[in-house]
Design a protein around this motif. Structure first.
Motif, PDB file in Angstrom:
ATOM      1  N   LEU A 127       0.863  -1.347  -0.108  1.00  0.00           N
ATOM      2  CA  LEU A 127      -0.144  -0.461  -0.365  1.00  0.00           C
ATOM      3  C   LEU A 127       1.179   0.838  -0.056  1.00  0.00           C
ATOM      4  O   LEU A 127       0.365   2.200  -0.649  1.00  0.00           O
ATOM      5  N   ILE A 128       2.201   0.812   0.761  1.00  0.00           N
ATOM      6  CA  ILE A 128       2.941   2.541   1.149  1.00  0.00           C
ATOM      7  C   ILE A 128       3.892   2.758  -0.422  1.00  0.00           C
ATOM      8  O   ILE A 128       4.312   3.701  -0.387  1.00  0.00           O
ATOM      9  N   TYR A 129       4.457   1.517  -1.470  1.00  0.00           N
ATOM     10  CA  TYR A 129       4.998   1.469  -2.205  1.00  0.00           C
ATOM     11  C   TYR A 129       4.788   1.623  -3.184  1.00  0.00           C
ATOM     12  O   TYR A 129       5.135   2.615  -4.418  1.00  0.00           O
ATOM     13  N   ALA A 130       2.707   1.607  -3.695  1.00  0.00           N
ATOM     14  CA  ALA A 130       2.509   1.796  -4.326  1.00  0.00           C
ATOM     15  C   ALA A 130       2.279   3.083  -5.415  1.00  0.00           C
ATOM     16  O   ALA A 130       3.193   2.542  -6.840  1.00  0.00           O
ATOM     17  N   PRO A 131       2.388   3.991  -4.821  1.00  0.00           N
ATOM     18  CA  PRO A 131       2.580   5.346  -5.568  1.00  0.00           C
ATOM     19  C   PRO A 131       4.098   5.753  -5.775  1.00  0.00           C
ATOM     20  O   PRO A 131       4.307   5.879  -6.914  1.00  0.00           O
ATOM     21  N   ASN A 132       5.328   4.763  -5.688  1.00  0.00           N
ATOM     22  CA  ASN A 132       6.410   5.097  -5.821  1.00  0.00           C
ATOM     23  C   ASN A 132       6.335   4.584  -7.428  1.00  0.00           C
ATOM     24  O   ASN A 132       7.704   4.900  -8.635  1.00  0.00           O
ATOM     25  N   PHE A 133       5.390   3.983  -7.728  1.00  0.00           N
ATOM     26  CA  PHE A 133       5.588   2.992  -9.148  1.00  0.00           C
ATOM     27  C   PHE A 133       4.483   3.811  -9.711  1.00  0.00           C
ATOM     28  O   PHE A 133       3.700   2.807 -11.284  1.00  0.00           O
ATOM     29  N   ILE A 134       3.862   4.744  -9.669  1.00  0.00           N
ATOM     30  CA  ILE A 134       2.927   5.732 -10.417  1.00  0.00           C
ATOM     31  C   ILE A 134       3.277   6.769 -11.156  1.00  0.00           C
ATOM     32  O   ILE A 134       4.065   7.108 -10.095  1.00  0.00           O
ATOM     33  N   ILE A 179       5.601  12.017   0.007  1.00  0.00           N
ATOM     34  CA  ILE A 179       5.741  11.170   1.158  1.00  0.00           C
ATOM     35  C   ILE A 179       6.026   9.734   0.904  1.00  0.00           C
ATOM     36  O   ILE A 179       3.997   9.768   0.957  1.00  0.00           O
ATOM     37  N   TRP A 180       7.020   9.487   0.546  1.00  0.00           N
ATOM     38  CA  TRP A 180       6.270   7.613   0.758  1.00  0.00           C
ATOM     39  C   TRP A 180       7.329   6.846   1.572  1.00  0.00           C
ATOM     40  O   TRP A 180       8.840   7.589   1.689  1.00  0.00           O
ATOM     41  N   ALA A 181       7.340   6.144   1.621  1.00  0.00           N
ATOM     42  CA  ALA A 181       8.273   5.326   1.891  1.00  0.00           C
ATOM     43  C   ALA A 181       9.786   4.631   0.822  1.00  0.00           C
ATOM     44  O   ALA A 181       9.183   5.009  -0.020  1.00  0.00           O
ATOM     45  N   SER A 182      10.602   4.329   1.213  1.00  0.00           N
ATOM     46  CA  SER A 182      11.758   4.070   1.176  1.00  0.00           C
ATOM     47  C   SER A 182      12.031   2.550   0.923  1.00  0.00           C
ATOM     48  O   SER A 182      11.868   2.597   2.673  1.00  0.00           O
ATOM     49  N   ILE A 183      12.613   2.407  -0.211  1.00  0.00           N
ATOM     50  CA  ILE A 183      12.737   0.525  -0.059  1.00  0.00           C
ATOM     51  C   ILE A 183      13.970   0.589   0.603  1.00  0.00           C
ATOM     52  O   ILE A 183      13.957  -0.172   0.764  1.00  0.00           O
ATOM     53  N   MET A 184      15.248   1.634  -0.021  1.00  0.00           N
ATOM     54  CA  MET A 184      16.067   1.931   0.566  1.00  0.00           C
ATOM     55  C   MET A 184      16.319   1.185   2.051  1.00  0.00           C
ATOM     56  O   MET A 184      16.687   0.183   2.765  1.00  0.00           O
ATOM     57  N   TYR A 185      15.316   2.548   3.014  1.00  0.00           N
ATOM     58  CA  TYR A 185      15.314   1.687   4.676  1.00  0.00           C
ATOM     59  C   TYR A 185      15.068   0.961   5.125  1.00  0.00           C
ATOM     60  O   TYR A 185      15.200  -0.387   5.744  1.00  0.00           O
ATOM     61  N   THR A 186      13.682   0.348   4.104  1.00  0.00           N
ATOM     62  CA  THR A 186      12.847  -1.094   4.736  1.00  0.00           C
ATOM     63  C   THR A 186      14.136  -2.100   4.987  1.00  0.00           C
ATOM     64  O   THR A 186      14.305  -3.449   5.260  1.00  0.00           O
ATOM     65  N   ALA A 187      14.909  -2.079   3.375  1.00  0.00           N
ATOM     66  CA  ALA A 187      15.689  -3.541   3.278  1.00  0.00           C
ATOM     67  C   ALA A 187      16.714  -3.375   3.624  1.00  0.00           C
ATOM     68  O   ALA A 187      17.354  -4.599   4.579  1.00  0.00           O
ATOM     69  N   ALA A 188      17.174  -2.252   4.684  1.00  0.00           N
ATOM     70  CA  ALA A 188      18.634  -1.941   5.031  1.00  0.00           C
ATOM     71  C   ALA A 188      17.967  -2.631   5.827  1.00  0.00           C
ATOM     72  O   ALA A 188      19.135  -3.132   6.661  1.00  0.00           O
ATOM     73  N   LEU A 189      17.317  -2.155   6.886  1.00  0.00           N
ATOM     74  CA  LEU A 189      16.752  -3.230   8.228  1.00  0.00           C
ATOM     75  C   LEU A 189      16.541  -3.750   8.890  1.00  0.00           C
ATOM     76  O   LEU A 189      16.749  -4.512   9.837  1.00  0.00           O
ATOM     77  N   SER A 190      15.972  -4.875   6.922  1.00  0.00           N
ATOM     78  CA  SER A 190      15.784  -5.938   6.967  1.00  0.00           C
ATOM     79  C   SER A 190      17.388  -6.739   7.827  1.00  0.00           C
ATOM     80  O   SER A 190      17.449  -8.368   7.446  1.00  0.00           O
ATOM     81  N   ASN A 191      18.290  -6.131   7.575  1.00  0.00           N
ATOM     82  CA  ASN A 191      19.806  -6.998   7.620  1.00  0.00           C
ATOM     83  C   ASN A 191      20.371  -6.193   9.423  1.00  0.00           C
ATOM     84  O   ASN A 191      21.499  -6.441   8.841  1.00  0.00           O
ATOM     85  N   VAL A 192      19.503  -5.707  10.324  1.00  0.00           N
ATOM     86  CA  VAL A 192      19.998  -5.645  11.410  1.00  0.00           C
ATOM     87  C   VAL A 192      20.237  -6.770  11.698  1.00  0.00           C
ATOM     88  O   VAL A 192      19.136  -7.773  11.861  1.00  0.00           O
ATOM     89  N   SER A 193      21.090  -7.291  12.623  1.00  0.00           N
ATOM     90  CA  SER A 193      21.810  -8.489  13.104  1.00  0.00           C
ATOM     91  C   SER A 193      20.547  -8.762  14.795  1.00  0.00           C
ATOM     92  O   SER A 193      20.105  -7.959  15.498  1.00  0.00           O
ATOM     93  N   LYS A 194      19.747  -9.836  14.173  1.00  0.00           N
ATOM     94  CA  LYS A 194      18.378 -10.485  15.010  1.00  0.00           C
ATOM     95  C   LYS A 194      19.273 -10.536  16.700  1.00  0.00           C
ATOM     96  O   LYS A 194      18.877 -10.704  17.322  1.00  0.00           O
ATOM     97  N   GLU A 195      20.616 -11.091  16.733  1.00  0.00           N
ATOM     98  CA  GLU A 195      21.269 -11.342  17.658  1.00  0.00           C
ATOM     99  C   GLU A 195      20.787 -10.172  18.450  1.00  0.00           C
ATOM    100  O   GLU A 195      21.023  -9.983  19.457  1.00  0.00           O
ATOM    101  N   LEU A 196      21.473  -9.482  18.286  1.00  0.00           N
ATOM    102  CA  LEU A 196      21.840  -7.634  18.433  1.00  0.00           C
ATOM    103  C   LEU A 196      20.470  -6.809  18.441  1.00  0.00           C
ATOM    104  O   LEU A 196      20.082  -6.884  20.270  1.00  0.00           O
ATOM    105  N   GLU A 197      19.566  -7.538  18.328  1.00  0.00           N
ATOM    106  CA  GLU A 197      17.779  -7.004  18.761  1.00  0.00           C
ATOM    107  C   GLU A 197      17.362  -7.985  20.064  1.00  0.00           C
ATOM    108  O   GLU A 197      16.770  -7.668  21.555  1.00  0.00           O
ATOM    109  N   GLU A 198      17.932  -9.150  19.969  1.00  0.00           N
ATOM    110  CA  GLU A 198      17.328  -9.943  21.139  1.00  0.00           C
ATOM    111  C   GLU A 198      18.523  -9.347  21.730  1.00  0.00           C
ATOM    112  O   GLU A 198      17.610  -9.661  23.493  1.00  0.00           O
ATOM    113  N   ALA A 199      19.112  -9.311  22.463  1.00  0.00           N
ATOM    114  CA  ALA A 199      20.088  -9.084  23.403  1.00  0.00           C
ATOM    115  C   ALA A 199      19.792  -7.591  23.885  1.00  0.00           C
ATOM    116  O   ALA A 199      19.888  -7.301  25.686  1.00  0.00           O
TER     117      ALA A 199
END
Length: 305
Positions: A127-134, A179-199
């Protein structure tokens, strides 16, 4: 001895690579030629058009035959009574866009990252990314329909205001529709260390602390690069969107340098003057890019572009 042997092997490897390239140079030329030709024709050859900014350009006489006028066009633009109006409109639109449009995609990406349900997260992302492709023109058409006197907004408010004719509403409409969400930030956040989050969770960190100490540092470099590029492009407001949302009534705030260049150059045929204005715009952008990069590098431990 072993170090010397490894160095010799390295040199031999490099020599072998160079020999292979030299032996099969036709193959490299074959693959590089289309890209080189495309770059030369569409990137470097058009740069010759910069000469028009210093000439009384005549289509019949061409670039080399037109009369040389030097810096006359630059002086004409800087002394124009509308110069400050166009400059301030461009700066205000860009600065307000940077102020509101830069942090919002980061905030949206951080909020999306908090959703644990994969199915719901994907639907919201779509829903948020759709406008980027219009297309920008299609988007502007939708905005015009939505804000028309008989559009949905006026029906909700129970009014018949024509928002597109209001100079004071133009900047808000322009910025809010971009003002739409950026795919870059979401992609970068997906690489955040899960170990760090759990710690962090085990250490008792709440959601805000996890965002501040774990997630934001993971996307800091991308944020810095995006900020430098955005600040360096302050004068490069999107022409298509500004022109598509422009009406005769909102010109006091919607007429920016890029739309002015289009009207003077392509509609009025004053190619030399419009080229000079475009070059002035580009020079300001380069200066801003260097200044912002220098400031960010000092604040960010020497890390910039």
């Amino acid at each position: 001895m072993e170090a010397k042997k490894n160095l010799t092997n390295g040199k031999q490897t490099m020599k072998q690579k160079l020999f292979y390239v030299r032996k099969n140079w036709q193959l490299y030329v074959f693959f590089l030629m289309p890209a080189l030709v495309f770059t030369i024709i569409f990137k470097y050859l058009p740069m010759g058009g910069i000469l028009m900014a210093f000439e009384d350009y005549n289509v019949r006489l061409g670039l080399l035959g037109s009369e040389w006028v030097g810096l006359d066009y630059f002086k004409r633009f800087l002394s124009s009574p509308d110069f400050m109006s166009y400059l301030l409109n461009t700066l205000k639109l860009s600065l307000y866009g940077l102020l509101w449009g830069f942090p919002m995609p980061i905030i949206l990406a951080l909020l999306l990252n908090q959703i644990r349900s994969v199915g719901i997260k994907k639907k919201i992302q779509l829903l948020i990314y759709a406008p980027n492709f219009i297309s920008v023109i299609v988007l502007c058409g939708m905005v015009r329909m939505f804000l028309s006197p008989v559009g949905p907004l006026n029906q909700i408010l129970g009014t018949s205001t024509n928002w597109m004719t209001m100079p004071e509403a133009f900047r808000t409409i322009y910025i809010a529709s971009g003002i739409w969400a950026s795919i870059m930030y979401t992609a970068a956040l997906s690489n955040v260390s899960k170990e760090l989050e759990e710690a962090a969770m085990l250490d008792g960190a709440n959601v805000l602390q996890q965002i501040w100490y774990v997630q934001l540092p993971a996307i800091k470099n991308i944020i810095v690069i995006q900020f430098i590029l955005s600040a360096g492009n302050i004068m490069s407001v999107g022409f298509e969107k500004a022109y598509a949302l422009q009406t005769g009534m909102n010109l006091p705030t919607s007429e920016i340098i890029s739309t002015y260049v289009y009207k003077i150059g392509l509609l009025n045929g004053d190619y030399g003057y419009s080229t000079a204005v475009g070059i002035f715009n580009s020079i300001i952008n380069v200066i801003l890019l260097l200044v912002v990069n220098g400031i960010v590098s000092k604040l960010n431990d020497g890390e910039g572009l």
